[in-house]
Design a protein around this motif. Structure first.
Motif, PDB file in Angstrom:
ATOM      1  N   ALA A 162       0.740  -1.061   0.198  1.00  0.00           N
ATOM      2  CA  ALA A 162       0.105  -0.043   0.076  1.00  0.00           C
ATOM      3  C   ALA A 162       0.710   1.291  -0.025  1.00  0.00           C
ATOM      4  CB  ALA A 162      -0.927  -0.056   1.116  1.00  0.00           C
ATOM      5  N   TYR A 163       0.496   2.462  -0.247  1.00  0.00           N
ATOM      6  CA  TYR A 163       1.060   3.622  -0.353  1.00  0.00           C
ATOM      7  C   TYR A 163       0.417   4.392   0.847  1.00  0.00           C
ATOM      8  CZ  TYR A 163       2.702   2.721  -4.756  1.00  0.00           C
ATOM      9  OH  TYR A 163       3.349   2.029  -6.054  1.00  0.00           O
ATOM     10  N   ALA A 164       1.099   5.386   1.493  1.00  0.00           N
ATOM     11  CA  ALA A 164       0.539   6.215   2.453  1.00  0.00           C
ATOM     12  C   ALA A 164       1.463   7.675   2.248  1.00  0.00           C
ATOM     13  CB  ALA A 164       1.139   5.692   3.713  1.00  0.00           C
ATOM     14  N   LEU A 165       0.807   8.691   2.781  1.00  0.00           N
ATOM     15  CA  LEU A 165       1.313  10.057   2.740  1.00  0.00           C
ATOM     16  C   LEU A 165       2.002  10.381   3.975  1.00  0.00           C
ATOM     17  CD1 LEU A 165      -1.541  12.005   0.998  1.00  0.00           C
ATOM     18  CD2 LEU A 165       0.341  11.159  -0.018  1.00  0.00           C
ATOM     19  N   PHE A 166       3.063  11.263   3.818  1.00  0.00           N
ATOM     20  CA  PHE A 166       3.844  11.745   4.965  1.00  0.00           C
ATOM     21  C   PHE A 166       4.636  12.892   4.737  1.00  0.00           C
ATOM     22  CE2 PHE A 166       6.506   8.736   3.134  1.00  0.00           C
ATOM     23  CZ  PHE A 166       7.845   9.259   3.323  1.00  0.00           C
ATOM     24  N   ASP A 167       5.143  13.844   5.736  1.00  0.00           N
ATOM     25  CA  ASP A 167       5.975  14.880   5.666  1.00  0.00           C
ATOM     26  C   ASP A 167       7.148  14.400   6.443  1.00  0.00           C
ATOM     27  OD1 ASP A 167       3.578  15.906   4.286  1.00  0.00           O
ATOM     28  OD2 ASP A 167       3.336  17.212   5.906  1.00  0.00           O
ATOM     29  N   TYR A 168       8.288  14.909   5.919  1.00  0.00           N
ATOM     30  CA  TYR A 168       9.556  14.573   6.633  1.00  0.00           C
ATOM     31  C   TYR A 168      10.626  15.125   5.795  1.00  0.00           C
ATOM     32  CZ  TYR A 168      11.728  11.624   2.780  1.00  0.00           C
ATOM     33  OH  TYR A 168      12.134  11.000   1.588  1.00  0.00           O
ATOM     34  N   GLN A 169      11.993  15.007   6.464  1.00  0.00           N
ATOM     35  CA  GLN A 169      13.180  15.770   6.106  1.00  0.00           C
ATOM     36  C   GLN A 169      14.001  14.710   5.611  1.00  0.00           C
ATOM     37  OE1 GLN A 169      14.719  19.260   8.281  1.00  0.00           O
ATOM     38  NE2 GLN A 169      12.797  19.252   9.297  1.00  0.00           N
ATOM     39  N   LEU A 170      14.857  15.123   4.508  1.00  0.00           N
ATOM     40  CA  LEU A 170      15.774  13.775   4.081  1.00  0.00           C
ATOM     41  C   LEU A 170      17.131  14.666   4.151  1.00  0.00           C
ATOM     42  CD1 LEU A 170      16.318  11.312   2.950  1.00  0.00           C
ATOM     43  CD2 LEU A 170      15.717  12.086   0.647  1.00  0.00           C
ATOM     44  N   LEU A 171      18.116  13.653   4.707  1.00  0.00           N
ATOM     45  CA  LEU A 171      19.630  13.996   4.434  1.00  0.00           C
ATOM     46  C   LEU A 171      20.161  12.924   3.612  1.00  0.00           C
ATOM     47  CD1 LEU A 171      20.196  14.738   8.332  1.00  0.00           C
ATOM     48  CD2 LEU A 171      19.666  16.573   6.466  1.00  0.00           C
ATOM     49  N   SER A 172      21.043  13.542   3.037  1.00  0.00           N
ATOM     50  CA  SER A 172      21.454  12.334   1.786  1.00  0.00           C
ATOM     51  C   SER A 172      23.015  12.591   1.413  1.00  0.00           C
ATOM     52  CB  SER A 172      20.823  12.630   0.509  1.00  0.00           C
ATOM     53  OG  SER A 172      21.232  11.971  -0.608  1.00  0.00           O
ATOM     54  N   ALA A 173      23.615  11.711   1.084  1.00  0.00           N
ATOM     55  CA  ALA A 173      25.093  11.742   0.652  1.00  0.00           C
ATOM     56  C   ALA A 173      25.333  10.528  -0.343  1.00  0.00           C
ATOM     57  CB  ALA A 173      25.904  11.492   1.833  1.00  0.00           C
ATOM     58  N   ASP A 174      26.005  10.825  -1.314  1.00  0.00           N
ATOM     59  CA  ASP A 174      26.310   9.948  -2.515  1.00  0.00           C
ATOM     60  C   ASP A 174      27.701   9.822  -2.860  1.00  0.00           C
ATOM     61  OD1 ASP A 174      23.470   9.205  -3.421  1.00  0.00           O
ATOM     62  OD2 ASP A 174      23.382  11.424  -3.316  1.00  0.00           O
ATOM     63  N   ALA A 175      28.394   8.685  -3.236  1.00  0.00           N
ATOM     64  CA  ALA A 175      29.753   8.894  -3.652  1.00  0.00           C
ATOM     65  C   ALA A 175      29.850   7.733  -4.667  1.00  0.00           C
ATOM     66  CB  ALA A 175      30.813   8.506  -2.378  1.00  0.00           C
ATOM     67  N   GLY A 176      30.758   7.677  -5.443  1.00  0.00           N
ATOM     68  CA  GLY A 176      31.029   6.972  -6.482  1.00  0.00           C
ATOM     69  C   GLY A 176      32.211   7.054  -7.138  1.00  0.00           C
ATOM     70  N   ALA A 177      32.368   6.066  -8.005  1.00  0.00           N
ATOM     71  CA  ALA A 177      33.801   5.971  -8.836  1.00  0.00           C
ATOM     72  C   ALA A 177      33.591   4.935 -10.104  1.00  0.00           C
ATOM     73  CB  ALA A 177      35.139   5.832  -8.147  1.00  0.00           C
ATOM     74  N   SER A 178      34.366   5.224 -11.031  1.00  0.00           N
ATOM     75  CA  SER A 178      34.326   4.687 -12.374  1.00  0.00           C
ATOM     76  C   SER A 178      35.740   4.808 -12.918  1.00  0.00           C
ATOM     77  CB  SER A 178      33.448   5.391 -13.536  1.00  0.00           C
ATOM     78  OG  SER A 178      31.801   5.367 -13.080  1.00  0.00           O
ATOM     79  N   TRP A 179      36.015   3.478 -13.313  1.00  0.00           N
ATOM     80  CA  TRP A 179      37.260   3.230 -14.010  1.00  0.00           C
ATOM     81  C   TRP A 179      37.207   2.839 -15.399  1.00  0.00           C
ATOM     82  CZ3 TRP A 179      42.528   4.200 -13.073  1.00  0.00           C
ATOM     83  CH2 TRP A 179      43.783   3.405 -14.112  1.00  0.00           C
ATOM     84  N   ILE A 180      37.690   3.298 -16.581  1.00  0.00           N
ATOM     85  CA  ILE A 180      37.515   2.769 -17.761  1.00  0.00           C
ATOM     86  C   ILE A 180      38.881   2.781 -18.429  1.00  0.00           C
ATOM     87  CG2 ILE A 180      36.221   3.307 -20.122  1.00  0.00           C
ATOM     88  CD1 ILE A 180      34.289   4.858 -18.493  1.00  0.00           C
ATOM     89  N   SER A 181      39.058   1.565 -18.801  1.00  0.00           N
ATOM     90  CA  SER A 181      40.479   1.349 -19.566  1.00  0.00           C
ATOM     91  C   SER A 181      39.991   0.699 -20.614  1.00  0.00           C
ATOM     92  CB  SER A 181      41.720   0.837 -18.830  1.00  0.00           C
ATOM     93  OG  SER A 181      41.169  -0.478 -18.324  1.00  0.00           O
TER      94      SER A 181
END
Length: 556
Positions: free
Chosen positions: A414-433
């Motif tokens: 099911a789906y429900a409604l709500f209010d909130y605050q979101l803290l986010s962080a993302d990191a990544g790497a790519s190697w192409i040879s």
């Protein structure tokens, strides 16, 4: 004798020098020119208008936050969507990829470039994928075992068929895409068959001078109908009309300054889902270049029936260092979108209106809002290595999150409604040879200040990620290893005597192999979910066990 030898030698040298006067001394370079990547990224003020009509190409979404209504658990800010595309190595006009295997998992992707001319192009595309087999239930969630049912058969298929094209005139580019999209999913109790037709069109100015009036206008329309069933007494025929008029227009003063205004009028009509919903957006902004910094400053204005007028900032700054090898981005903004029936169906193919717990009587269409957000991101490129690091914070209202509903001793998504605050962080790497390609992405999500919840919702996983490494042997054999993982997702529910419920974390490995038989044919195989865990992308429907798919790719 010596004098005679010297005389002959001098005569030969003189003849050679006279003959050399007729030699063409022009130097012709036969090697193809290859521009250096850093030199190719000269600082310029590009129009910040996305061309959504380009279909068969890689689409990279580097935004810290994805669309607001995707849910409280599925945040993939570094999303790479791969559509059918012809390889740059071959000059092909037809591309097809198809396969199937154990647990079925059929795949089909076709791209046919029917017409390719300077002023007109037309392509036909088709893609389909799905699953047929066993589904796991809530047996792996301790607090809901009493409501779980044995593994059951079910299916989940989606297809898309249509055409896209481009018409280039002297002063305008016209692009269009039209077709059919279907979503078909069902188990023993609930399901539906969603069919829709869509049209996307746009017209964009071709300004070649330093100052001109720029415009990029688009019109999108979708009509969909869902033949839903959930028990004998609930068989609604859910239809919807979705219309969107959007664009960007304004004067380009020169290469450094421009005034632009983004606008959008979104209209959603569904008789079964509370009738009409309209959202109007307007964003006047000023773009300019200040040294190495590209700045866009403006404000977003929203108008709708629920909240007649709301406003959010729209400020963005981009700066490049070391000839484009390091890029920094900062943004402060907000957003609002209509959570249409199509968006809910796309997010969960098993969605039926009875699953929703928000609204009273007929379920209502919601406008999901991002009141305020702040984002930072850094991208770096060092030879074969590319890295990124980003983070942000957002205040969201009317977020649509995942919960459950107990119906006739059965747990339903099911789906429900709500209010909130979101803290986010993302990191990544790519190697192409030349022989190795590797990618890794990590996502951190922490929600706080949950309130106004129509029901308890599952929080996002604190940490999730994915990785892939591929080895290319001589352009003939490609072998890859992939891995997806997620920590547990938790919720608090008073429906079960206040006990905490959590979806366990999981690690899901996969492998793939390709053999390039010729320029026309490539044969491939892949296997997924080798650990056999319950990788819950959806709450109540988890494909049971590992799978293997065999297929081929054809291009000419």
């Amino acid at each position: 004798m010596m004098k005679k030898t010297i005389t002959i030698f001098a005569f030969v040298c003189l003849s050679a020098s006279l003959y050399a006067q007729n030699v063409n001394q022009t130097i012709q370079v036969t090697n193809d020119y290859r521009s250096s990547a850093p030199e190719a990224n000269k600082r310029s003020l590009d129009l910040s208008v996305s061309d959504t009509m380009l279909v068969f190409d890689y689409k990279f979404d580097y935004s810290v936050f994805d669309t607001p209504y995707r849910g409280s658990y599925q945040f993939s800010p570094y999303t790479v969507r791969l559509d059918p595309v012809r390889s740059s190595t071959y000059n092909n006009r037809f591309y097809a990829r198809f396969g199937a295997g154990y647990c079925l998992h059929p795949e089909l992707s076709i791209d046919w470039e029917a017409v390719s001319r300077e002023q007109f192009s037309l392509s036909v595309f088709a893609d389909a994928s799905g699953y047929y087999g066993k589904y796991k239930t809530f047996n792996d969630i301790h607090s809901l075992k009493a409501y779980g049912a044995p593994n059951q058969d079910g299916f989940d298929f989606a297809d898309r068929l249509g055409a896209s094209g481009r018409i280039s005139l002297n002063a305008n580019d016209i692009r269009f895409k039209a077709g059919h999209e279907g979503i078909f999913a069902a188990d023993r109790i609930a399901g539906g068959g969603y069919n829709s037709v869509f049209l996307k069109s746009s017209i964009r100015s071709n300004g070649n001078s330093s100052s001109f009036f720029f415009y990029d206008l688009g019109l999108d329309y979708r009509y969909g109908i869902d033949n839903v069933y959930y028990s004998a007494n609930d068989k609604p025929l859910v239809g919807e009309h979705n219309l969107s008029l959007h664009g960007t227009a304004g004067p380009v003063l020169n290469e450094r300054y421009r005034f632009l205004a983004d606008f959008g009028i979104d209209y959603e009509y569904s008789p079964y889902l509370s009738g009409v919903t309209t959202l109007v957006r307007l964003t006047p902004r000023f773009e300019f270049v200040a040294g190495p910094v590209l700045v866009s400053a403006g404000a977003k204005l929203f108008f709708d029936k629920e909240k007649p007028f709301t406003v959010a900032p729209d400020i963005r700054a981009d700066v490049s260092f070391f000839k484009g090898r390091l890029n920094l981005n900062a943004a402060l903004g907000g957003d609002a979108q209509i959570a249409s029936y199509y968006s809910l169906k796309s997010r969960n193919h098993f969605f039926v209106p009875s699953m929703a717990v928000f609204g009273e009587g007929k379920e209502s269409i919601q406008i999901v809002r991002e009141r305020l957000s702040a984002k930072l991101r850094a991208d770096g490129c060092f030879r074969n290595l590319r890295v990124y690091l980003g983070g942000g914070w957002a205040i969201r209202q009317n977020e649509i999150g995942n919960t459950y509903k107990i119906m006739s001793s059965r747990v339903a998504d099911a789906y429900a409604l709500f209010d909130y605050q979101l803290l986010s962080a993302d990191a990544g790497a790519s190697w192409i040879s030349e022989s190795v390609r590797a990618d890794v992405n990590l996502h951190l999500r922490h929600g706080i200040d949950y309130k106004n919840m129509s029901s308890a919702v599952f929080r996002p996983a604190l940490l999730s990620g994915d990785g892939r490494v591929e080895y290319n042997w001589n352009g003939r054999i490609l072998a890859g290893l992939s891995l997806e993982a997620s920590m547990a997702r938790k919720m608090y529910s008073s429906d079960l005597e206040g006990r905490k419920i959590s979806i366990p974390g999981w690690i899901c490995p996969g492998i793939d192999f390709s053999y390039v038989f010729s320029e026309t044919w490539t044969f491939w195989a892949k296997a997924g979910n080798l650990s056999g865990v319950s990788a819950r992308y959806d709450l109540t429907h988890v494909q049971a066990g590992p799978y293997i798919t065999l297929g081929a790719t054809c291009r000419f």
